[in-house]
Structures are given as C-alpha cells and as structure tokens.
Scaffold this active site. Structure first.
Site, mmCIF file in Angstrom:
data_model
loop_
_atom_site.group_PDB
_atom_site.id
_atom_site.type_symbol
_atom_site.label_atom_id
_atom_site.label_comp_id
_atom_site.label_asym_id
_atom_site.label_seq_id
_atom_site.Cartn_x
_atom_site.Cartn_y
_atom_site.Cartn_z
ATOM 1 N N ASN A 228 0.856 -1.181 0.000
ATOM 2 C CA ASN A 228 0.000 0.000 0.000
ATOM 3 C C ASN A 228 0.892 1.230 0.000
ATOM 4 O O ASN A 228 2.131 1.120 0.022
ATOM 5 C CB ASN A 228 -0.982 -0.018 1.173
ATOM 6 C CG ASN A 228 -0.286 -0.071 2.524
ATOM 7 O OD1 ASN A 228 0.789 0.512 2.711
ATOM 8 N ND2 ASN A 228 -0.884 -0.763 3.486
ATOM 9 N N ASP B 12 -5.720 -8.325 2.045
ATOM 10 C CA ASP B 12 -5.829 -9.778 1.868
ATOM 11 C C ASP B 12 -6.767 -10.109 0.717
ATOM 12 O O ASP B 12 -6.506 -11.010 -0.085
ATOM 13 C CB ASP B 12 -6.354 -10.433 3.151
ATOM 14 C CG ASP B 12 -5.417 -10.269 4.337
ATOM 15 O OD1 ASP B 12 -4.213 -10.046 4.115
ATOM 16 O OD2 ASP B 12 -5.897 -10.362 5.480
#
Length: 478
Positions: free
Chosen positions: A196, A264
């Site tokens: 990220n 995830d």
C-alpha cells in the site's frame, strides 16, 4: 482484456498461501457507562466471534471465490490455534499449520456500536525461530499448486522468504507477495508485490505526486529484482508498475465501513484471476472491484463470486455500451438492497453536446447511479423524421456509456419509455426542458410506487437540431 459480463470462474485456481497466520476475535456489546475504577467505558459483552486473520484470511478469501487453496503457517498449541484450524476445516481449506512452542497470534478487538474501543494483541517476537517448521509442508505442497502467495505481516513466519521464493520460481510458479517492512530485497524474484502507499513510502521515501511515486517504485523494483508492483492507494485506486510500463485503475466509488483485511482480499482475488488464466490487467480489475465490496463489511471479510460479479457489472455495461433489461434488473435488485438511489432519464441523444453532458451530470448527482434509456433507430425516425438519427443506436450508446456520469444505457423501441420505466421502477425519474411533470411518460407510475420526478433545466444555446443545421450549412458552403 477480458469481458466482464459473465460470472468469474476461479475453480481451476490452485493456490498455496504461506505466511503469518492469525486469529481475529471480536467482542462486541453496549458501552453505556464509565467505570468507577478508571475513566474508561464499561462494555457489556453481548457477542463474541472468531475469524481467520493474516495469511489465513487470504486463504479464506480464495476459498470464498471458489479457488482451491492450501495454507502453510504457524500456530501455537493453544485454544486459538485449535479454533483457527477448525475454521480452516469448516471452509474446506487444506492446511499444514505447524504447531510451535509459541502462542497463536491473536488480535482481540472490543467494539461497541461498530466502533473499535481497544485492540489487544497476543503474540511473541520469536516466530522466526520456528520458521523452519514450515519447510517440509511447503516442499510437499509446492508441486500441486500453480501460484504461491507469501503473506508477510512481519511476525517472523517468513524469516526465510527469499529462499522460499527462489524455490517457487525454480518450480515455475507464479509468486505474489503482500509485503511488510523496509527490505524489499527479501522478495527478489517475485512476480508481483502488493504494497500500500504507506508500505511503499517506508521503502522509497516520500513522494508528492503520482509521477514521482511511479518513478521511485520503478527504481525500487528494478533494484530489488521484482517484476511488478501493484500499489494499492485506498480511495485513489491502484497502480500497476513494471520496469517498462504502468497502469492506473481508479477506485470504484463505495462507502468505506472497515478497511481491515482489504489487502488480503486484493491479493487473493489477484491470485485467483492469474491462476485461472486471466491477464494481469483483468486480474487487477477483479481485485479492484473485490476491494470495493469488502471495505463495506465489518472486520476481516470475504466476498463471493456473485458479489464480485455485481461489482464488475457497471464496467461490463460500460464495455458493451448497451445492457439488456434482465441483467439491469438483477444489478438494481442488488443495489436497492444496499439502499442505493437509482436515477433514470431518457431521450434520443442523437448528437451528444455539452448541454447533454451537463444535464446528465446533474441527473447523476441526484442519486447513486444513473440509467439512460435511449430510443432505437426506428423509434427516433418516427419521432424526428426519416433523416434521423444521425448516429446509430450502437454509436449513441457507446458515447453515452463513456461518460463518467452514466452507469447503464438501455434502449426501448416504443415511442415512449413508459413500459421500461415501470419495469425498472427508478427512485427518481428525470426529464429536461419545460416538461410538465404530469405529461412525462412513466411519471405517474414512479410516484405511485414511492419515487419522485424531477425536471431539470436544459443548458441554453445547445440543441441537436441546431447542431445538425449548422453542420449541414457548413457542409453546403464547402
């Protein structure tokens, strides 16, 4: 690139997940008073749940999407480990959860009215000492799978990740990594690493804009020997970067309820798509759509192929230009269950001009999604004359579908869309110009069924007829 009108099929995907496994416990109840012992809320616990976290949540996401998955990780000889193993069995997830002499990593969250009050972590800093326990199950499972995900939460289970990646690549497997920490050299040889923005910043340093981010990411992946980054950027979407190219995909607009476990879901969906033979761009689109769904759920969550299909439906409609009624009704049923407001308008939209664009933007602003119903070519001829339309139905639909404000385009062959409006039953029906509400086809139906009707003003100076006349005039002069 893949067409997105059909339900994604991931049952051929054979994926091995390796990494830091965790158990997420949620205790929820009402907090209506302050403790007399300290200035903290007293929570009367009413519900206790346990879900898979970390690498185990990645495996859960793959299973929910229909993929075949096997999990390698560490658990302790304790109640949390037994619960985590039972969750895997209940979801038909094969596992080699090696028992070590340390506690199962557990995150306990206390919530009241969906607000997290505190999180308690039960874990050790010595899991690297047990990482060797995963070597044998990893070696046994590797030949039976097409793709390997390394889910790194920095807990130590992936202490030897460099060697595991090298082994997977030598066996000809796809390798995806959800990274942690500042040493991306550990992931040398990986096909795609999915940091990220915060994780990337920790490695490459601050960047002020997209261009700088891409340049720094490219330099980093080349130096680390990684084939590609898929950088997740929250509300800005995600960017795929390789040594030669980059591709950005904006986020799908959704209400964000909880981002826990969204990473995830991204890597699980990406893996399912790649292992099923989809190209990288299509896999990225699947992952982006999946993330838009799961952030609307509480805690670590999964999604089904049907939910993913619905999330992809607007893109499929855009790609086709026109959508048929049955597909549209299915999607609208799903959206209305979520409390979304459906807006509908109609017209010929023969030659799209700035007035149309402004009108459609204003219509979209009234709700969450906009349906534009357009007359077929035969219907336009009956209404406008034998020399119309200037553009075919397919051309008009394609141009409308390309507008950011338009979610779906559907056609009708009748002189008015009254029957189509009744079949769609929008929350808000919109028309432009000086129409009286009572004269608008379908208005009575919409109001009788709890909806509303709005009349928006056209932008002065724009007219399809006027545009055609000007074009013909200039053409005759030429």
């Amino acid at each position: 690139m893949t067409q997105f009108s059909n339900l994604p099929i991931f049952e051929r995907a054979r994926i091995l997940v390796v990494g830091d496994t965790m158990l997420d416990r949620n205790w929820s109840g009402l907090a209506q008073r302050i403790s007399p012992e300290a200035p903290v809320p007293v929570v009367n616990i009413e519900q206790q749940t346990a879900t898979a976290g970390g690498a185990a949540n990645v495996a859960m996401n793959i299973a929910a999407l229909g993929g075949q998955v096997y999990l390698c990780g560490l658990i302790g000889d304790d109640d949390a480990g037994a619960v985590l193993r039972q969750i895997m069995r209940e979801h038909a997830i094969g596992d080699a959860l090696s028992v070590c002499a340390l506690p199962t990593i557990t995150k306990l969250r206390v919530l009241s009215q969906h607000q997290q009050l505190i999180r308690l972590d039960f874990e050790s800093n010595r899991y690297a000492e047990c990482a060797h326990l995963m070597a044998v199950p990893f070696n046994r499972a590797l030949p039976e799978h097409d793709l390997v995900i390394f889910s790194d939460y920095g807990k130590g289970s992936l202490h030897n990740v460099s060697a595991l990646i090298a082994q997977a690549k030598a066996a000809g497997k796809w390798v995806l990594v959800d990274p942690k920490g500042t040493d991306f050299q550990r992931y040398r040889g990986a096909d795609i690493v999915t940091p990220n923005v915060a994780e990337l910043t920790a490695v490459v340093g601050h960047f002020a804009d997209e261009k700088t981010m891409i340049a720094k990411a490219r330099a980093c992946l080349i130096d680390a020997g990684i084939s590609a980054f898929l950088i997740t950027q929250s509300e800005k979407g995600m960017t795929y970067v390789t040594a030669q190219q980059h591709y950005h995909l904006p986020a799908q607009a959704r209400e964000v309820f909880d981002v826990t476990g969204a990473g995830d879901t991204v890597i699980a969906t990406l893996a399912c798509a790649l292992a099923s033979g989809y190209d990288c761009e299509s896999a990225m689109i699947f992952a982006n759509a999946a993330a838009s769904v799961v952030v609307g759920k509480l805690g670590t969550a999964t999604l089904t192929p049907t939910e993913l299909h619905h999330a992809l439906a607007p893109r499929a409609a855009k790609a086709r230009g026109l959508v048929d009624l049955s597909q549209l009704q299915e999607q609208l049923h799903y959206l209305k269950k979520q409390g979304k407001t459906v807006v509908m308008t109609n017209g010929c939209f023969d030659i799209l001009h700035a007035g149309h664009v402004r009108y459609l933007e204003e219509a979209k602003a009234l709700g969450d999604c906009l349906i534009v119903a357009i007359n077929t070519d035969e219907s336009v001829k009956r209404l406008k004359g034998a020399d119309r339309p200037a553009n075919t139905l397919a051309s008009r639909a394609a141009v409308l579908a390309a507008l950011h404000s338009v979610d779906w385009v559907i056609s009708f062959a009748e002189d008015t869309p009254a029957d189509l409006i009744a079949a769609i039953n929008p929350d808000i029906l919109v028309k432009g110009g000086d129409n009286r509400v009572d004269d608008i086809p379908g208005a009575q139906w919409v109001r009788e069924h709890g909806g509303s009707v709005r009349v928006l003003s056209y932008v002065d100076g724009f007219s399809t007829t006027k545009t055609l006349q000007q074009f013909l005039s200039h053409h005759e002069k030429d």
